[in-house]
Design an enzyme around this catalytic site. Sequence first.
Site, mmCIF file in Angstrom:
data_model
loop_
_atom_site.group_PDB
_atom_site.id
_atom_site.type_symbol
_atom_site.label_atom_id
_atom_site.label_comp_id
_atom_site.label_asym_id
_atom_site.label_seq_id
_atom_site.Cartn_x
_atom_site.Cartn_y
_atom_site.Cartn_z
ATOM 1 N N PHE A 70 0.643 -0.921 -0.334
ATOM 2 C CA PHE A 70 0.217 -0.084 0.057
ATOM 3 C C PHE A 70 0.966 1.226 0.236
ATOM 4 O O PHE A 70 0.354 2.101 0.121
ATOM 5 C CB PHE A 70 -0.872 -0.378 1.164
ATOM 6 C CG PHE A 70 -1.807 -0.882 0.880
ATOM 7 C CD1 PHE A 70 -2.767 -1.687 0.151
ATOM 8 C CD2 PHE A 70 -1.588 -1.830 1.854
ATOM 9 C CE1 PHE A 70 -3.845 -1.916 -0.150
ATOM 10 C CE2 PHE A 70 -2.819 -2.951 2.276
ATOM 11 C CZ PHE A 70 -3.576 -3.301 1.047
ATOM 12 N N HIS A 71 2.339 1.017 0.364
ATOM 13 C CA HIS A 71 2.839 2.177 -0.162
ATOM 14 C C HIS A 71 2.470 3.882 1.189
ATOM 15 O O HIS A 71 3.028 4.896 1.105
ATOM 16 C CB HIS A 71 2.812 2.923 -1.515
ATOM 17 C CG HIS A 71 3.446 1.473 -2.543
ATOM 18 N ND1 HIS A 71 4.354 0.981 -2.410
ATOM 19 C CD2 HIS A 71 2.429 1.494 -3.877
ATOM 20 C CE1 HIS A 71 4.094 -0.036 -3.173
ATOM 21 N NE2 HIS A 71 3.528 0.284 -3.746
ATOM 22 N N CYS A 72 2.434 3.110 2.071
ATOM 23 C CA CYS A 72 2.029 3.765 3.327
ATOM 24 C C CYS A 72 0.811 4.256 2.640
ATOM 25 O O CYS A 72 0.590 5.789 2.735
ATOM 26 C CB CYS A 72 3.063 5.166 3.526
ATOM 27 S SG CYS A 72 4.493 3.677 4.207
ATOM 28 N N ALA A 73 -0.371 4.436 1.481
ATOM 29 C CA ALA A 73 -0.967 5.377 1.536
ATOM 30 C C ALA A 73 -2.183 4.552 0.623
ATOM 31 O O ALA A 73 -2.951 4.158 0.381
ATOM 32 C CB ALA A 73 -0.856 5.974 -0.120
#
Length: 88
Positions: A46-49
Amino acid sequence: IPAVLYLPSDGVEHTSVISFNVADYEPAEVGTILSSDFDIAVRTGFHCAPFIHDLIKTKERLGTIRVSVGYFNTEQDIDYLLKALRSL
């Protein structure tokens, strides 16, 4: 390559970061294969998003695979990545 690319929709034609998914694979699977079999580093998940993944409908897929091209990457590096993805 049976993949879905998630690109900016604001008319930007050039980007050094690409998020994508490969059909029939979870992002973490692709990341593991690229790392262990081809020595290619990508980010997965989720790439911190997490809210963006709601928007682009990738939450159920457990995110995306993200690859970025840097100053020292060559055209051969990109060709090698594409060859690795074609082998899946």
